[in-house]
Design a protein around this motif. Structure first.
Motif, PDB file in Angstrom:
ATOM      1  N   HIS A  74      20.245  11.984   6.722  1.00  0.00           N
ATOM      2  CA  HIS A  74      19.327  11.401   7.708  1.00  0.00           C
ATOM      3  C   HIS A  74      19.852  10.023   8.075  1.00  0.00           C
ATOM      4  CE1 HIS A  74      17.529   8.461   4.972  1.00  0.00           C
ATOM      5  NE2 HIS A  74      17.443   9.416   4.067  1.00  0.00           N
ATOM      6  N   LYS A  75      19.425   9.525   9.245  1.00  0.00           N
ATOM      7  CA  LYS A  75      19.840   8.206   9.696  1.00  0.00           C
ATOM      8  C   LYS A  75      18.663   7.235   9.670  1.00  0.00           C
ATOM      9  CE  LYS A  75      23.641   9.858  12.594  1.00  0.00           C
ATOM     10  NZ  LYS A  75      23.563  11.262  12.115  1.00  0.00           N
ATOM     11  N   LEU A  76      17.697   7.516   8.824  1.00  0.00           N
ATOM     12  CA  LEU A  76      16.548   6.634   8.673  1.00  0.00           C
ATOM     13  C   LEU A  76      16.928   5.415   7.846  1.00  0.00           C
ATOM     14  CD1 LEU A  76      13.838   9.310   7.781  1.00  0.00           C
ATOM     15  CD2 LEU A  76      14.473   8.484  10.051  1.00  0.00           C
ATOM     16  N   ASP A  77      16.216   4.327   8.091  1.00  0.00           N
ATOM     17  CA  ASP A  77      16.379   3.140   7.262  1.00  0.00           C
ATOM     18  C   ASP A  77      15.680   3.419   5.924  1.00  0.00           C
ATOM     19  OD1 ASP A  77      16.238   0.731   5.937  1.00  0.00           O
ATOM     20  OD2 ASP A  77      15.703  -0.437   7.704  1.00  0.00           O
ATOM     21  N   PRO A  78      16.438   3.527   4.800  1.00  0.00           N
ATOM     22  CA  PRO A  78      15.817   3.942   3.541  1.00  0.00           C
ATOM     23  C   PRO A  78      14.786   2.966   3.002  1.00  0.00           C
ATOM     24  CG  PRO A  78      18.088   3.239   3.195  1.00  0.00           C
ATOM     25  CD  PRO A  78      17.889   3.306   4.670  1.00  0.00           C
ATOM     26  N   SER A  79      14.871   1.704   3.384  1.00  0.00           N
ATOM     27  CA  SER A  79      13.913   0.725   2.869  1.00  0.00           C
ATOM     28  C   SER A  79      12.688   0.571   3.762  1.00  0.00           C
ATOM     29  CB  SER A  79      14.595  -0.645   2.697  1.00  0.00           C
ATOM     30  OG  SER A  79      15.105  -1.100   3.942  1.00  0.00           O
ATOM     31  N   HIS A  80      12.802   0.959   5.054  1.00  0.00           N
ATOM     32  CA  HIS A  80      11.691   0.786   5.983  1.00  0.00           C
ATOM     33  C   HIS A  80      11.077   2.107   6.425  1.00  0.00           C
ATOM     34  CE1 HIS A  80      10.021   0.488  10.119  1.00  0.00           C
ATOM     35  NE2 HIS A  80       9.399  -0.541   9.586  1.00  0.00           N
TER      36      HIS A  80
ATOM     37  N   LEU B 290      11.425  -3.653  -4.531  1.00  0.00           N
ATOM     38  CA  LEU B 290      12.051  -2.432  -4.021  1.00  0.00           C
ATOM     39  C   LEU B 290      11.311  -1.863  -2.816  1.00  0.00           C
ATOM     40  CD1 LEU B 290      12.855  -0.555  -7.369  1.00  0.00           C
ATOM     41  CD2 LEU B 290      14.447  -1.807  -5.897  1.00  0.00           C
ATOM     42  N   GLY B 291      10.241  -2.530  -2.395  1.00  0.00           N
ATOM     43  CA  GLY B 291       9.491  -2.064  -1.236  1.00  0.00           C
ATOM     44  C   GLY B 291       8.465  -1.008  -1.554  1.00  0.00           C
ATOM     45  N   VAL B 292       8.050  -0.906  -2.809  1.00  0.00           N
ATOM     46  CA  VAL B 292       7.021   0.060  -3.209  1.00  0.00           C
ATOM     47  C   VAL B 292       5.656  -0.621  -3.103  1.00  0.00           C
ATOM     48  CG1 VAL B 292       6.125   1.518  -5.067  1.00  0.00           C
ATOM     49  CG2 VAL B 292       8.602   1.240  -4.768  1.00  0.00           C
ATOM     50  N   LYS B 293       4.741   0.004  -2.378  1.00  0.00           N
ATOM     51  CA  LYS B 293       3.397  -0.538  -2.223  1.00  0.00           C
ATOM     52  C   LYS B 293       2.533  -0.089  -3.389  1.00  0.00           C
ATOM     53  CE  LYS B 293      -0.574  -0.643   0.943  1.00  0.00           C
ATOM     54  NZ  LYS B 293      -1.136  -0.121   2.219  1.00  0.00           N
ATOM     55  N   LEU B 294       1.826  -1.029  -4.013  1.00  0.00           N
ATOM     56  CA  LEU B 294       0.968  -0.729  -5.155  1.00  0.00           C
ATOM     57  C   LEU B 294      -0.489  -0.888  -4.742  1.00  0.00           C
ATOM     58  CD1 LEU B 294       2.897  -2.648  -7.975  1.00  0.00           C
ATOM     59  CD2 LEU B 294       3.145  -0.252  -7.276  1.00  0.00           C
ATOM     60  N   MET B 295      -1.272   0.158  -4.941  1.00  0.00           N
ATOM     61  CA  MET B 295      -2.706   0.120  -4.670  1.00  0.00           C
ATOM     62  C   MET B 295      -3.433   0.322  -6.001  1.00  0.00           C
ATOM     63  SD  MET B 295      -3.017   2.401  -1.167  1.00  0.00           S
ATOM     64  CE  MET B 295      -4.815   2.224  -1.159  1.00  0.00           C
ATOM     65  N   THR B 296      -3.864  -0.759  -6.628  1.00  0.00           N
ATOM     66  CA  THR B 296      -4.570  -0.674  -7.894  1.00  0.00           C
ATOM     67  C   THR B 296      -6.076  -0.772  -7.661  1.00  0.00           C
ATOM     68  OG1 THR B 296      -4.289  -3.059  -8.197  1.00  0.00           O
ATOM     69  CG2 THR B 296      -2.647  -1.624  -9.210  1.00  0.00           C
ATOM     70  N   GLY B 297      -6.835  -0.288  -8.645  1.00  0.00           N
ATOM     71  CA  GLY B 297      -8.282  -0.289  -8.497  1.00  0.00           C
ATOM     72  C   GLY B 297      -8.786   0.688  -7.455  1.00  0.00           C
ATOM     73  N   GLU B 298      -8.011   1.718  -7.156  1.00  0.00           N
ATOM     74  CA  GLU B 298      -8.367   2.711  -6.140  1.00  0.00           C
ATOM     75  C   GLU B 298      -8.353   4.102  -6.763  1.00  0.00           C
ATOM     76  OE1 GLU B 298      -9.440   2.289  -3.182  1.00  0.00           O
ATOM     77  OE2 GLU B 298      -8.962   0.192  -2.750  1.00  0.00           O
ATOM     78  N   ARG B 299      -9.524   4.665  -6.971  1.00  0.00           N
ATOM     79  CA  ARG B 299      -9.643   6.015  -7.524  1.00  0.00           C
ATOM     80  C   ARG B 299      -9.554   7.037  -6.396  1.00  0.00           C
ATOM     81  NH1 ARG B 299     -13.842   9.461  -8.192  1.00  0.00           N
ATOM     82  NH2 ARG B 299     -15.328   7.849  -7.500  1.00  0.00           N
ATOM     83  N   VAL B 300      -8.682   8.016  -6.556  1.00  0.00           N
ATOM     84  CA  VAL B 300      -8.504   9.057  -5.535  1.00  0.00           C
ATOM     85  C   VAL B 300      -9.701  10.003  -5.568  1.00  0.00           C
ATOM     86  CG1 VAL B 300      -7.105  11.038  -4.839  1.00  0.00           C
ATOM     87  CG2 VAL B 300      -6.004   8.906  -5.530  1.00  0.00           C
ATOM     88  N   ALA B 301     -10.299  10.225  -4.386  1.00  0.00           N
ATOM     89  CA  ALA B 301     -11.478  11.083  -4.272  1.00  0.00           C
ATOM     90  C   ALA B 301     -11.165  12.406  -3.596  1.00  0.00           C
ATOM     91  CB  ALA B 301     -12.585  10.366  -3.499  1.00  0.00           C
ATOM     92  N   GLN B 302     -10.089  12.465  -2.813  1.00  0.00           N
ATOM     93  CA  GLN B 302      -9.755  13.703  -2.102  1.00  0.00           C
ATOM     94  C   GLN B 302      -8.288  13.679  -1.706  1.00  0.00           C
ATOM     95  OE1 GLN B 302     -11.604  14.131   1.720  1.00  0.00           O
ATOM     96  NE2 GLN B 302     -10.923  16.235   2.035  1.00  0.00           N
ATOM     97  N   ILE B 303      -7.660  14.850  -1.760  1.00  0.00           N
ATOM     98  CA  ILE B 303      -6.306  15.026  -1.244  1.00  0.00           C
ATOM     99  C   ILE B 303      -6.339  16.188  -0.255  1.00  0.00           C
ATOM    100  CG2 ILE B 303      -3.929  15.660  -1.800  1.00  0.00           C
ATOM    101  CD1 ILE B 303      -4.233  14.284  -4.447  1.00  0.00           C
ATOM    102  N   ALA B 304      -5.759  15.970   0.900  1.00  0.00           N
ATOM    103  CA  ALA B 304      -5.702  16.989   1.947  1.00  0.00           C
ATOM    104  C   ALA B 304      -4.314  16.943   2.569  1.00  0.00           C
ATOM    105  CB  ALA B 304      -6.789  16.732   2.994  1.00  0.00           C
ATOM    106  N   PRO B 305      -3.953  17.944   3.353  1.00  0.00           N
ATOM    107  CA  PRO B 305      -2.641  17.920   4.014  1.00  0.00           C
ATOM    108  C   PRO B 305      -2.486  16.678   4.878  1.00  0.00           C
ATOM    109  CG  PRO B 305      -3.604  20.096   4.177  1.00  0.00           C
ATOM    110  CD  PRO B 305      -4.674  19.208   3.620  1.00  0.00           C
ATOM    111  N   GLY B 306      -1.532  15.832   4.531  1.00  0.00           N
ATOM    112  CA  GLY B 306      -1.235  14.663   5.349  1.00  0.00           C
ATOM    113  C   GLY B 306      -1.906  13.374   4.949  1.00  0.00           C
TER     114      GLY B 306
END
Length: 452
Positions: A215-221, A253-269
């Motif tokens: 792929h020609k994507l920018d791996p960090s962005h 490394l460009g990883v976003k951290l979301m703490t204090g967030e409990r997952v309530a649902q997972i759906a496609p996308g």
């Protein structure tokens, strides 16, 4: 002869079966052989489970690291029986195994029963989805090699698909997507060791896939990584300073951290949290927790904890049956402390290794009719790999007489040594050194990430 059966070919179970076979099994002369040792596992091959995040990221080819149980059994004097444990008859001292079928549904092996004198249950743990809607259906849990490989292939396909869409957009007209929005976003639910290590490995994978022209994507962005953790910080099981150092490295490394967030649902996308936030997710990995396999609660009256683990004494014998032992993630073993707190041995690879070594000594007493010793867990600290970028962790206890934060090259070397020690436990140090050299030679002639 005494009949040992070890159910579960993970880190602890395979080490125990190997060392029992070496000491008492079929490699001895018939006159010197004291025991029949049998290993049972539902899969035909073994891979060290802490490596699965590297398989998922493509930085490790599982087929070069898998160990075939029948071969290990031949080399070390024990027998291997493939099958899944489905029941125990404690009165008759038998275990029941389900039939084995192939990918087309044809039977390979029928259902069987095996007799034992001493039974060791070491079947590890499975993923806990905690009843979150859509978690099982729309996320991938890295519990097996097959699941890790499935994620890797979906990642490569997503990168190639996104690159083609970018190409079409540029050809047809100006690219109007917002600069801050990544082309691909991967959500990792769970900020424990698996989630953290996977996020770092995926950042490296994105760079390698770009370098090889997939792929020609920018791996960090263009490839976004989000770690979602319900607790106030990542790596909640480790010391806060280890967590803080790791968080800083991941942000770099460009990883976003979301703490204090409990997952309530997972759906496609997308992934939705309990606070109402919606996180876009082209791929979702579930790494939020483990539980004991459900079969443990159906084993002829053996007591289990609320988490489904077998309750064992400090001898690792189950409370209801002196002839049945348990080790590793599936066992709730007491860990006495000076302050009187009721703790259990944590579900770590080092604990399974220590328990396997303990049972080897304990079974010598058992065969000679002597009392069994009590297991004492020693915490040597924890290490978290951030791929080739770095590693971080703390060394504790008998290593340095206290606690020390380690990171960088030294921590990376220590982390890599853990797997090498596992190989040494299975094959001995000479073969481990040869395997290390062979692994290094393979790395010099192959791409750093599996590309197909």
């Amino acid at each position: 002869m005494h009949r040992f059966i070890v159910v579960g070919g993970g880190a602890g179970g395979l080490e125990l079966a190997t060392r029992l076979g070496d000491r008492y099994g079929g490699r001895k002369r018939k006159s010197a052989q004291r025991a029949l040792v049998t290993l049972v596992d539902r899969y035909p091959t073994h891979i060290w489970k802490p490596l699965l995040h590297e398989v998922a990221a493509g930085s490790m080819d599982p087929f070069t690291q898998e160990l075939e149980y029948p071969a290990q059994a031949r080399w070390h004097g024990f027998e291997f029986q493939q099958g899944e444990l489905i029941g125990i008859d404690r009165a008759a001292k038998r275990i029941m195994l389900a039939r084995v079928i192939d990918d087309d549904g044809a039977e390979i092996l029928p259902a069987r029963e095996l007799e034992y004198d001493t039974l060791v249950i070491a079947i590890g743990s499975t993923t806990a989805f905690f009843g979150v809607p859509g978690a099982e259906e729309y996320s991938i849990a890295l519990d097996t090699v097959e699941e890790a490989e499935r994620f890797r292939k979906k990642l490569i396909a997503a990168c190639m698909r996104a690159e083609h869409q970018v190409h079409v957009t540029v050809q047809d007209g100006p690219d109007t997507s917002p600069e801050s929005e990544p082309r691909i976003q991967i959500a990792i639910v769970g900020g424990g060791a698996t989630g953290v290590e996977l996020s770092a490995e995926l950042r490296n994978t994105a760079q390698v896939l770009s370098a090889y022209g997939l792929h020609k994507l920018d791996p960090s962005h263009d490839i976004g990584l989000v770690v979602i953790e319900a607790g106030p910080r990542i790596l909640p099981a480790l010391q806060e300073r280890v967590s803080s150092a790791t968080a800083e490295l991941l942000r770099n490394l460009g990883v976003k951290l979301m703490t204090g967030e409990r997952v309530a649902q997972i759906a496609p996308g997308f992934v939705r949290t309990a606070s109402g936030k919606t996180v876009r997710a082209d791929l979702t990995v579930w790494a939020a927790g483990i539980k004991a396999p459900s079969v443990l609660s159906r084993l002829d009256g053996l007591p289990v904890t609320k988490l489904g683990q077998l309750v064992v004494r400090r001898t690792l014998q189950t409370e209801a049956d002196d002839d049945i032992f348990a080790l590793g993630d599936c066992a709730a073993c007491p860990w006495p402390s000076h302050d009187g707190n009721d703790r259990k041995v944590p579900p770590r690879a080092q604990a399974a290794h220590q328990q396997a070594s303990f049972l080897l000594r304990a079974f010598a007493n058992r065969l000679d009719g002597r009392p069994l010793p009590e297991f004492t867990y020693r915490d040597f600290g924890s290490l978290v790999s951030l791929g080739h970028f770095s590693a971080v962790g703390n060394l504790m206890g008998g290593v340095i007489g206290g606690s020390m934060l380690v990171e960088g090259l030294f921590a990376r070397f220590m982390y890599m040594s853990l797997y090498r020690l596992h190989i040494a436990a299975l094959h001995g140090y000479p073969r481990m050194m040869l395997d290390t050299v062979a692994h290094w030679l393979r790395r010099t002639t192959l791409p750093r990430v599996k590309l197909h």
